[in-house]
Design an enzyme around this catalytic site. Sequence first.
Site, short mmCIF file in Angstrom:
data_model
loop_
_atom_site.label_atom_id
_atom_site.label_comp_id
_atom_site.label_asym_id
_atom_site.label_seq_id
_atom_site.Cartn_x
_atom_site.Cartn_y
_atom_site.Cartn_z
N SER A 55 0.85 -1.19 0.00
CA SER A 55 0.00 0.00 0.00
C SER A 55 0.88 1.24 0.00
O SER A 55 2.05 1.20 0.39
CB SER A 55 -0.90 0.00 1.23
N CYS A 56 0.32 2.36 -0.44
CA CYS A 56 1.12 3.59 -0.53
C CYS A 56 1.59 4.03 0.86
O CYS A 56 2.74 4.43 1.05
CB CYS A 56 0.32 4.69 -1.20
N TYR A 57 0.69 3.93 1.84
CA TYR A 57 1.07 4.33 3.20
C TYR A 57 2.24 3.50 3.71
O TYR A 57 3.20 4.01 4.28
CB TYR A 57 -0.12 4.15 4.15
#
Length: 219
Positions: free
Chosen positions: A126-128
């Site tokens: 995920s980007c986070y």
Amino acid sequence: MVWVGIIGAEAYIANALSKLIASHPAAQISTFFSESQLSDCTSEKYYKWSMFDAIEKSDIIFNGLPHKNSGSIISEAVKQGKKVIDISDDNSAAMNKGELSASPVYGIPELNKENIMNAFVVSNPSCYCTGAMLGLAPLVHGKLIDMKSVIIDSKAGVTSLSKTDKLVESFLDNNESVKAYKLGRDNHSIEIEQQVGNLFGEKIGVFYTPYIVPMNKGI
């Protein structure tokens, strides 16, 4: 030439993928099905034919379908010696819970390059968690932090949200504001703790807070 199939991708990620592949001198898109296109299929037989046809025509598959719909696709692609890059948020969560039919390799090349190169299935982080893991890596490697209590605040643009999230459509909620997102009920802590263990052999305790900031993209 490497032929690339994109299955189940939507909106921003589909647009970004298309641009990257179009600009790559050694890659070309062979097939492209969005999730909404696939949901409009009138029969399960046609749906399956579309999927297996995409596998036949491609060397690499980018899969954006949720794991409940993509298990047979991933298995068939691997059986045919094709590589799969999983870009679904749903699959990222499923990987954390050990629910995927194939065992994927975690896809941060800065930390896992050799394993990614030899893998048939790569799970896109995920980007986070990409931002968090890249920030944590040198600290964990150098034993510079208390591993029992790590506090992470991550901020990302609106494109980090799921397309079904109400915040995507709410200008008033996002504009001129920083908003905590899914506080205390996200999968990011699980993903970070699991991957720090896998990559560094270290146990870590994470208190993680994701935020949405009023910009299109960025972490």
